[in-house]
Design a protein around this motif. Sequence first.
Motif, PDB file in Angstrom:
ATOM      1  N   SER A 187     -33.508   1.149  35.455  1.00 26.68           N
ATOM      2  CA  SER A 187     -34.357   2.320  35.737  1.00 26.68           C
ATOM      3  C   SER A 187     -35.171   2.639  34.487  1.00 26.68           C
ATOM      4  CB  SER A 187     -33.487   3.523  36.135  1.00 26.68           C
ATOM      5  OG  SER A 187     -32.702   3.224  37.257  1.00 26.68           O
ATOM      6  N   LYS A 188     -36.377   2.092  34.409  1.00 27.39           N
ATOM      7  CA  LYS A 188     -37.116   2.100  33.147  1.00 27.39           C
ATOM      8  C   LYS A 188     -37.637   3.486  32.776  1.00 27.39           C
ATOM      9  CE  LYS A 188     -38.476  -2.742  33.554  1.00 27.39           C
ATOM     10  NZ  LYS A 188     -39.607  -3.701  33.652  1.00 27.39           N
ATOM     11  N   ARG A 189     -38.173   4.229  33.738  1.00 26.57           N
ATOM     12  CA  ARG A 189     -38.688   5.560  33.400  1.00 26.57           C
ATOM     13  C   ARG A 189     -37.579   6.453  32.886  1.00 26.57           C
ATOM     14  NH1 ARG A 189     -40.256   4.620  38.209  1.00 26.57           N
ATOM     15  NH2 ARG A 189     -38.832   6.178  39.054  1.00 26.57           N
ATOM     16  N   GLU A 190     -36.482   6.465  33.620  1.00 28.42           N
ATOM     17  CA  GLU A 190     -35.363   7.305  33.220  1.00 28.42           C
ATOM     18  C   GLU A 190     -34.781   6.847  31.884  1.00 28.42           C
ATOM     19  OE1 GLU A 190     -35.794   5.943  36.154  1.00 28.42           O
ATOM     20  OE2 GLU A 190     -35.958   7.639  37.560  1.00 28.42           O
ATOM     21  N   LEU A 239     -41.017   0.583  25.516  1.00 27.05           N
ATOM     22  CA  LEU A 239     -40.787   0.477  26.950  1.00 27.05           C
ATOM     23  C   LEU A 239     -41.799   1.315  27.726  1.00 27.05           C
ATOM     24  CD1 LEU A 239     -39.115  -0.518  29.325  1.00 27.05           C
ATOM     25  CD2 LEU A 239     -37.486   1.341  28.898  1.00 27.05           C
ATOM     26  N   ALA A 240     -42.066   2.537  27.260  1.00 31.14           N
ATOM     27  CA  ALA A 240     -43.011   3.412  27.960  1.00 31.14           C
ATOM     28  C   ALA A 240     -44.396   2.780  28.016  1.00 31.14           C
ATOM     29  CB  ALA A 240     -43.071   4.771  27.274  1.00 31.14           C
ATOM     30  N   ARG A 241     -44.820   2.159  26.920  1.00 28.26           N
ATOM     31  CA  ARG A 241     -46.137   1.508  26.906  1.00 28.26           C
ATOM     32  C   ARG A 241     -46.164   0.290  27.824  1.00 28.26           C
ATOM     33  NH1 ARG A 241     -47.464   2.210  20.414  1.00 28.26           N
ATOM     34  NH2 ARG A 241     -48.794   4.052  20.657  1.00 28.26           N
ATOM     35  N   ILE A 294     -44.678  -0.171  30.611  1.00 27.64           N
ATOM     36  CA  ILE A 294     -44.715   0.166  32.037  1.00 27.64           C
ATOM     37  C   ILE A 294     -45.823   1.174  32.357  1.00 27.64           C
ATOM     38  CG2 ILE A 294     -42.259  -0.310  32.322  1.00 27.64           C
ATOM     39  CD1 ILE A 294     -41.731   2.689  32.337  1.00 27.64           C
ATOM     40  N   GLY A 295     -46.608   1.549  31.357  1.00 24.64           N
ATOM     41  CA  GLY A 295     -47.695   2.495  31.592  1.00 24.64           C
ATOM     42  C   GLY A 295     -47.222   3.891  31.908  1.00 24.64           C
ATOM     43  N   PHE A 296     -46.114   4.291  31.311  1.00 23.73           N
ATOM     44  CA  PHE A 296     -45.511   5.607  31.565  1.00 23.73           C
ATOM     45  C   PHE A 296     -46.106   6.596  30.559  1.00 23.73           C
ATOM     46  CE2 PHE A 296     -41.200   8.046  31.553  1.00 23.73           C
ATOM     47  CZ  PHE A 296     -41.765   9.043  32.328  1.00 23.73           C
ATOM     48  N   THR A 297     -47.203   7.261  30.948  1.00 26.11           N
ATOM     49  CA  THR A 297     -47.983   8.091  30.031  1.00 26.11           C
ATOM     50  C   THR A 297     -47.157   9.217  29.433  1.00 26.11           C
ATOM     51  OG1 THR A 297     -49.904   7.622  31.423  1.00 26.11           O
ATOM     52  CG2 THR A 297     -50.123   9.390  29.804  1.00 26.11           C
ATOM     53  N   ARG A 298     -46.408   9.898  30.260  1.00 27.79           N
ATOM     54  CA  ARG A 298     -45.608  11.024  29.760  1.00 27.79           C
ATOM     55  C   ARG A 298     -44.558  10.544  28.771  1.00 27.79           C
ATOM     56  NH1 ARG A 298     -41.504  12.919  32.803  1.00 27.79           N
ATOM     57  NH2 ARG A 298     -42.535  12.083  34.638  1.00 27.79           N
ATOM     58  N   GLY A 299     -43.959   9.390  29.039  1.00 31.60           N
ATOM     59  CA  GLY A 299     -42.964   8.839  28.118  1.00 31.60           C
ATOM     60  C   GLY A 299     -43.577   8.441  26.787  1.00 31.60           C
ATOM     61  N   VAL A 300     -44.793   7.889  26.826  1.00 26.82           N
ATOM     62  CA  VAL A 300     -45.487   7.529  25.582  1.00 26.82           C
ATOM     63  C   VAL A 300     -45.750   8.779  24.756  1.00 26.82           C
ATOM     64  CG1 VAL A 300     -47.639   6.637  24.613  1.00 26.82           C
ATOM     65  CG2 VAL A 300     -46.542   5.442  26.514  1.00 26.82           C
ATOM     66  N   ALA A 301     -46.240   9.836  25.401  1.00 27.96           N
ATOM     67  CA  ALA A 301     -46.553  11.075  24.686  1.00 27.96           C
ATOM     68  C   ALA A 301     -45.305  11.674  24.046  1.00 27.96           C
ATOM     69  CB  ALA A 301     -47.184  12.082  25.651  1.00 27.96           C
ATOM     70  N   ALA A 302     -44.193  11.691  24.781  1.00 25.78           N
ATOM     71  CA  ALA A 302     -42.952  12.247  24.242  1.00 25.78           C
ATOM     72  C   ALA A 302     -42.454  11.419  23.058  1.00 25.78           C
ATOM     73  CB  ALA A 302     -41.887  12.308  25.331  1.00 25.78           C
ATOM     74  N   SER A 303     -42.583  10.100  23.143  1.00 26.09           N
ATOM     75  CA  SER A 303     -42.148   9.234  22.048  1.00 26.09           C
ATOM     76  C   SER A 303     -42.997   9.462  20.799  1.00 26.09           C
ATOM     77  CB  SER A 303     -42.242   7.767  22.468  1.00 26.09           C
ATOM     78  OG  SER A 303     -41.419   7.493  23.584  1.00 26.09           O
ATOM     79  N   LEU A 304     -44.298   9.605  20.978  1.00 29.01           N
ATOM     80  CA  LEU A 304     -45.188   9.849  19.840  1.00 29.01           C
ATOM     81  C   LEU A 304     -44.869  11.189  19.181  1.00 29.01           C
ATOM     82  CD1 LEU A 304     -48.550   8.596  21.390  1.00 29.01           C
ATOM     83  CD2 LEU A 304     -47.324   7.549  19.481  1.00 29.01           C
ATOM     84  N   ALA A 305     -44.584  12.200  20.001  1.00 26.80           N
ATOM     85  CA  ALA A 305     -44.231  13.510  19.447  1.00 26.80           C
ATOM     86  C   ALA A 305     -42.949  13.421  18.625  1.00 26.80           C
ATOM     87  CB  ALA A 305     -44.068  14.524  20.574  1.00 26.80           C
ATOM     88  N   SER A 306     -41.988  12.687  19.136  1.00 20.05           N
ATOM     89  CA  SER A 306     -40.722  12.524  18.426  1.00 20.05           C
ATOM     90  C   SER A 306     -40.917  11.755  17.119  1.00 20.05           C
ATOM     91  CB  SER A 306     -39.722  11.807  19.335  1.00 20.05           C
ATOM     92  OG  SER A 306     -38.443  11.767  18.763  1.00 20.05           O
TER      93      SER A 306
END
Length: 738
Positions: free
Chosen positions: A293-296, A327-329, A331-343
């Motif tokens: 489950s990649k997004r999760e 992983l977020a990049r 699969i094109g998971f925009t919200r996951g990319v943004a959260a990772s960059l913030a972290s």
Amino acid sequence: MALILVPGSSLAVQSSPADELLAQARELYTQDGPAPALPVYERALSHYRADENRLGEAITLGLIGNCYKRLGDYGRSGELLEQALAMKRELGDRLEEGKTLSHLGLLSWEKADYQEAIQYFEEAIAIGKDLGDARLEGSALNNLSLVYDELGDYERSLQQYAEVLELYRRTDFPRGESDTLGNIGGVYLLLGRYREAMGYYEQALAISERLESKPSMSQDLGNLALCHLGLGEIPEAIERFDLALSLARQAGLDKETAVWLKGKGDLYHDIGRHSEGLELYRQALAAYEAEGSKRELVEALNELATVHLRLGDLAAAEEYQGRALELARSIGFTRGVAASLASLGELEWRRDRLEKAERFLREALDSALEIEDSNLASSCRTQLVLTLRDQERLEDALALAKSGVEIARGLESKLHAAEALYALGNVELLTGKPELALGHFREGSGLLGDLGEPEIAWQLAHGQGRALEGLGRDDEAIAAYKEAVRLIETVRERLREERFRSGYLEDKHQVYVDLSRLLLRLDRPEEAFSYAERLRARSYLDLLATAPSPRLTESQKRREMELRQRIRGLQQNLRGETDSEFEPRRRAIAAFAAELEQAEREYEDFLTDLRSVDPDLAASWSLSVPDVATVQEALSKSAALVEFVVGRDQLLVFVLRTEHFDTLVVPLAQRDLRSKVELTRQLIQQRNNSDWRFPAASLARSLIEPLESRGWLEGVQDLYLVPHGSLHYLPFAVLPRG
């Protein structure tokens, strides 16, 4: 988010054993989930094959494929759905073909293959329109909207959900209506509009309860728990998480179980129960990795990174962040990319790499604004304000902080408003406005109420102490500082893993420094020393620097020594990777971090076993904070203990001898001290180079000469130095003596 499975079949109503089993399996799937339904579906399949009923066989194969998808076996699910699709096309049943295409789209969505999912869903929608089948069209359109949710196109998905809702209400399909209501709630949950989300989830839950569908009830209750959590309603969140978990486990839904475990882990993290939260995160992470489950998985990795950041384990945080971002990049998971960059921005800020921190945070903020994630955008603004503050760009920081507060006040999350007020108060302090700062800090504390958010609570209390001190209200300042210490130590005491107890204080030491410094100014040196000692309160890591107890057996001594040396070596390796000026090697960091965690766990087990058979020895190793008199009694007349406490702008020095106790505050910026220590170490490592003598002499002028010039070290033969912060890495022996 809830997916939609297309109901009904193209089979004529019959009374054969196969049809009866199929009906029974469908009912079990709806009410109890895929695990109990699967064996009944398989029995129905055997009957259809025996009857040579190829359409029945094809339909049942597809439904079994759905079971495996819900159970997390995506490989087996794909095989069965492809078989079903081929048979239905061979039979020329376009309605059934459309249903299977929609199910294949859901499988691709689960695997985060969004382009493939879109293709399947659009084919299914086209078939539904051609056939005039509103349910097929609605289910595929609903599921297509799930993809746009993940891509951050919420305007499009909400528009499509509204169309689906109308289709389902027109065709009297309550289960589809419930799922779509839940999906609309999911969008508002992502946007931080918790009250609106709750309204949709409550409607969905009412339908799920009427249908007696445990899987749907679990989904709705878990999402309601997330809304309560966002609003800071902790008891309600716990109650609904527990109900959602119970129903998910009854239905055999491993993925949903993992989602609610992570949600409850978020809750424990927010109220400062980090050890319990970490355990739940680890369980969820293992389930996501097993299921693919990649997004999760991205979300869980980001949450783990955040927790480790707050606990001071920067190496582990960076490892989790790196995995999440990659992983977020992919699969094109925009919200996951943004959260990772913030972290990552927060990580670089904690490492004092401010330019890199700003780049990450601005990229994260732009992405969060693009996908309308208001809560993430608020967090990015707050962290960016603190970064600009530390860059001494106060005008830019003040403008961003003021706009951030106004935006955060419009959100439903009181936590984000409190964090924004804290950032604004910090900038106001530095611009010489303690009265304004105090108002912001107090407003933030008032917003927290019973939210149980100790992380921002101690920061607001610390801010109040600094503002009150700036206003000359020293007694009130001391009370505020002590409240901050109380909140910090309450969380620290709850940490089960000893390695986190030390790391948790890393970014909180300034509270102890400010309190100790103020107590020194008010001529209360012994109380100041007490708080300085509490900053370095003993934990098992402190024991690593001591010799094994003589009461241990020889085998116990060997085991303890082996573990201590292993931990020290791994710490040095890990520190070398993370403190490097060059880009850290992620694989090396991951390997060292994993080995260190295992070694520390073995050491904790060793101590636990030892305490169970020797409680007196355990008591001798318990947490203690010595007072001045106790330390003085332990010193000989020719000995002195010098304890340093490194603050942001000042260095506190405590000098203890048998007959006197002296203190000194040295104006020395933490950043300058760290630079001199690092330079000294680098130059020492260069052969045939004596340039290290210059920074060493500069350090001696700040650390040792002020004590010698005052006669505090006269006659000292044994000098005990207690370092803090970057002074842990300074070889004091190289400092010249006057």
